[in-house]
Design a protein around this motif. Structure first.
Motif, mmCIF file in Angstrom:
data_model
loop_
_atom_site.group_PDB
_atom_site.id
_atom_site.type_symbol
_atom_site.label_atom_id
_atom_site.label_comp_id
_atom_site.label_asym_id
_atom_site.label_seq_id
_atom_site.Cartn_x
_atom_site.Cartn_y
_atom_site.Cartn_z
ATOM 1 N N ILE A 242 -3.786 5.743 1.956
ATOM 2 C CA ILE A 242 -4.043 4.434 1.341
ATOM 3 C C ILE A 242 -5.393 4.439 0.632
ATOM 4 O O ILE A 242 -5.525 3.946 -0.498
ATOM 5 C CB ILE A 242 -3.982 3.317 2.399
ATOM 6 C CG1 ILE A 242 -2.578 3.192 2.974
ATOM 7 C CG2 ILE A 242 -4.414 1.987 1.795
ATOM 8 C CD1 ILE A 242 -2.479 2.268 4.185
ATOM 9 N N ALA A 243 -6.408 4.991 1.280
ATOM 10 C CA ALA A 243 -7.735 5.064 0.664
ATOM 11 C C ALA A 243 -7.684 5.853 -0.644
ATOM 12 O O ALA A 243 -8.297 5.461 -1.648
ATOM 13 C CB ALA A 243 -8.726 5.708 1.636
ATOM 14 N N ASN A 244 -6.943 6.951 -0.642
ATOM 15 C CA ASN A 244 -6.773 7.721 -1.879
ATOM 16 C C ASN A 244 -6.105 6.887 -2.959
ATOM 17 O O ASN A 244 -6.478 6.950 -4.137
ATOM 18 C CB ASN A 244 -5.944 8.986 -1.610
ATOM 19 C CG ASN A 244 -6.800 10.140 -1.121
ATOM 20 O OD1 ASN A 244 -7.839 10.434 -1.704
ATOM 21 N ND2 ASN A 244 -6.384 10.792 -0.048
ATOM 22 N N SER A 245 -5.095 6.085 -2.577
ATOM 23 C CA SER A 245 -4.389 5.257 -3.559
ATOM 24 C C SER A 245 -5.298 4.178 -4.139
ATOM 25 O O SER A 245 -5.077 3.707 -5.253
ATOM 26 C CB SER A 245 -3.152 4.615 -2.918
ATOM 27 O OG SER A 245 -3.509 3.554 -2.045
ATOM 28 N N TYR A 246 -6.319 3.777 -3.378
ATOM 29 C CA TYR A 246 -7.305 2.812 -3.863
ATOM 30 C C TYR A 246 -8.437 3.485 -4.643
ATOM 31 O O TYR A 246 -9.402 2.833 -5.031
ATOM 32 C CB TYR A 246 -7.922 2.050 -2.686
ATOM 33 C CG TYR A 246 -6.998 1.108 -1.962
ATOM 34 C CD1 TYR A 246 -5.855 0.569 -2.569
ATOM 35 C CD2 TYR A 246 -7.263 0.735 -0.642
ATOM 36 C CE1 TYR A 246 -5.024 -0.301 -1.885
ATOM 37 C CE2 TYR A 246 -6.434 -0.130 0.046
ATOM 38 C CZ TYR A 246 -5.313 -0.645 -0.581
ATOM 39 O OH TYR A 246 -4.490 -1.514 0.097
ATOM 40 N N ASN A 247 -8.329 4.802 -4.805
ATOM 41 C CA ASN A 247 -9.361 5.591 -5.484
ATOM 42 C C ASN A 247 -10.695 5.523 -4.741
ATOM 43 O O ASN A 247 -11.762 5.484 -5.348
ATOM 44 C CB ASN A 247 -9.546 5.125 -6.937
ATOM 45 C CG ASN A 247 -10.219 6.178 -7.804
ATOM 46 O OD1 ASN A 247 -10.116 7.382 -7.543
ATOM 47 N ND2 ASN A 247 -10.937 5.738 -8.818
ATOM 48 N N ARG A 248 -10.604 5.507 -3.399
ATOM 49 C CA ARG A 248 -11.805 5.555 -2.555
ATOM 50 C C ARG A 248 -11.982 6.975 -2.025
ATOM 51 O O ARG A 248 -11.016 7.726 -1.886
ATOM 52 C CB ARG A 248 -11.670 4.588 -1.371
ATOM 53 C CG ARG A 248 -11.402 3.152 -1.771
ATOM 54 C CD ARG A 248 -12.615 2.491 -2.435
ATOM 55 N NE ARG A 248 -12.241 1.242 -3.069
ATOM 56 C CZ ARG A 248 -12.091 0.096 -2.429
ATOM 57 N NH1 ARG A 248 -12.280 0.049 -1.122
ATOM 58 N NH2 ARG A 248 -11.767 -1.002 -3.093
ATOM 59 N N ASP A 249 -13.205 7.302 -1.695
ATOM 60 C CA ASP A 249 -13.480 8.638 -1.155
ATOM 61 C C ASP A 249 -12.936 8.767 0.266
ATOM 62 O O ASP A 249 -12.973 7.821 1.054
ATOM 63 C CB ASP A 249 -14.983 8.910 -1.152
ATOM 64 C CG ASP A 249 -15.512 9.217 -2.543
ATOM 65 O OD1 ASP A 249 -15.109 10.254 -3.099
ATOM 66 O OD2 ASP A 249 -16.305 8.426 -3.062
ATOM 67 N N VAL A 250 -12.427 9.957 0.556
ATOM 68 C CA VAL A 250 -11.940 10.292 1.896
ATOM 69 C C VAL A 250 -12.617 11.589 2.329
ATOM 70 O O VAL A 250 -12.712 12.541 1.543
ATOM 71 C CB VAL A 250 -10.406 10.468 1.924
ATOM 72 C CG1 VAL A 250 -9.932 10.871 3.321
ATOM 73 C CG2 VAL A 250 -9.708 9.194 1.468
ATOM 74 N N CYS A 251 -13.104 11.624 3.553
ATOM 75 C CA CYS A 251 -13.729 12.830 4.099
ATOM 76 C C CYS A 251 -13.047 13.192 5.408
ATOM 77 O O CYS A 251 -12.504 12.327 6.101
ATOM 78 C CB CYS A 251 -15.219 12.607 4.362
ATOM 79 S SG CYS A 251 -16.171 12.216 2.885
ATOM 80 N N ALA A 252 -13.081 14.464 5.743
ATOM 81 C CA ALA A 252 -12.476 14.916 6.991
ATOM 82 C C ALA A 252 -13.316 16.039 7.593
ATOM 83 O O ALA A 252 -13.873 16.866 6.864
ATOM 84 C CB ALA A 252 -11.050 15.391 6.761
#
Length: 363
Positions: A242-252
């Motif tokens: 979902i965060a990717n679909s909002y064009n937000r950064d994702v870290c792991a």
């Protein structure tokens, strides 16, 4: 606009966030929607006759009055989507809830909001990463957001409380209950150092589909979503998507290739759905947040006691320059390349310096 009209719109069967926004675009206000005839509402694109009839029937009145009594009794804030206290980052998402119920004192529009998610079956490795990361984030004055679930979620909330960092739990149910019940004490503490947030009214049944809905709020209100431990399937990966679909950064955070609860993190990194991070410094580099300038002058003046003479020589040079290329360090030291490489590697392994892209070093 009264709370009555705001809450009433959420009580109508068949009217979700997207349909409600569509209705608002055509009618202009919530009050106008509720007062418009079904025959006219049915002509609005995306609104079928069944939904139009449901709106015009006004079956929402009793439930709306009950909810208003509940929020007033428990001093709950009702945040309409245009309210200045509504999370601005979430407002920009097309499926953002029109109404949020909030009890707490944290600023939902803090400059830096970090969501932390992960498996419900957290390992010692995951909990240690979570505790260390949040401790490192304290100088940044962030707000920590998670879902109050078992595992990484509750670890993030507890660590934030311990480090006196505001932390907000996004719930998959109304504010008339806490689930799981064993987290009630933590939730109570969060009201005074953070808050509890939900789109669900007080009479909402505890249903499975509520939690993926909850996840979009966790992703939408944050600058970045961090996955600490996650299996290949589960809520944490849903939140990351979902965060990717909002064009937000994702870290792991990466984990062992044979570890079940790191498989999801490794998958996100492998498929370029998440940036690999190891600590808060990696996160700050990715987000362009200045961790160093948030520290007090006393903290900056502290010099590690385990540096030898060669390392101290480089340490002072990098401290003066803030960031410096390996070529400049080489010219400054005038050492052989092999000696310089060994000293820099030792300092990096001991956590005194960090290597940035382009062979640049910083403290």
């Amino acid at each position: 606009m009264s709370f009555y009209h705001q809450i009433a719109l959420t009580k109508i069967k068949g009217v979700g966030p997207k349909t409600a926004r569509n209705l608002l675009a055509y009618c202009g206000s919530v009050q106008e929607i509720l007062e418009t005839k079904a025959s006219i509402l049915a002509k609005i694109p995306g609104v079928n006759s069944k939904t139009a009839t449901e709106i015009a029937a006004k079956n929402y009145q009793e439930a709306t009055e009950k909810e208003i009594a509940f929020v007033e009794k428990h001093q709950i804030q009702v945040l309409w989507i245009t309210n200045p206290d509504y999370p601005t980052k979430l407002r920009n998402c097309e499926d953002a809830p029109l109404v949020l119920y909030y009890k707490g004192n944290a600023d939902l529009n803090n400059e830096r909001v970090v969501s932390i998610v992960g498996t419900r079956d957290a390992t010692n490795y995951g909990r240690k990463i979570c505790d260390t990361l949040i401790e490192q984030l304290k100088p940044l004055h962030t707000t920590i957001v998670s879902g109050l679930a078992y595992g990484i979620d509750i670890a993030a909330h507890k660590s934030a409380l311990l480090n006196q960092i505001p932390t907000v739990a996004v719930l998959g149910h109304g504010l008339d209950r806490i689930y799981p019940a064993s987290h009630r004490e933590t939730a109570s503490n969060m009201i005074y150092q953070g808050g509890l947030l939900t789109e669900f009214a007080s009479d909402t049944k505890l249903e499975r589909q509520n939690f993926p809905m909850r996840n979009r709020i966790i992703a939408g209100m944050a600058d970045v979503t961090i996955v600490i431990e996650a299996a290949i399937k589960g809520g944490a990966l849903i939140t990351a998507e979902i965060a990717n679909s909002y064009n937000r950064d994702v870290c792991a955070f990466p984990g062992g290739v044979d570890q079940t609860y790191s498989a999801g993190c490794n998958y996100l990194i492998k498929t370029n759905r998440a940036h690999l991070i190891r600590d808060a410094q990696d996160l700050c580099y990715l987000m362009n947040w200045d961790l160093e300038n948030t520290k007090t002058q006393t903290q900056l003046s502290l010099i590690p006691t385990d540096l030898n003479q060669d390392q101290l020589h480089i340490y002072h040079f990098i401290k003066e320059k803030k960031q410096v290329t390996i070529d400049k360090i080489s010219r400054f030291c005038n050492w052989s390349q092999s000696k310089l490489a060994i000293v820099l590697l030792e300092m990096e392994m001991n956590g005194h310096i960090t290597s940035l892209p382009g062979k640049v070093y910083t403290l």
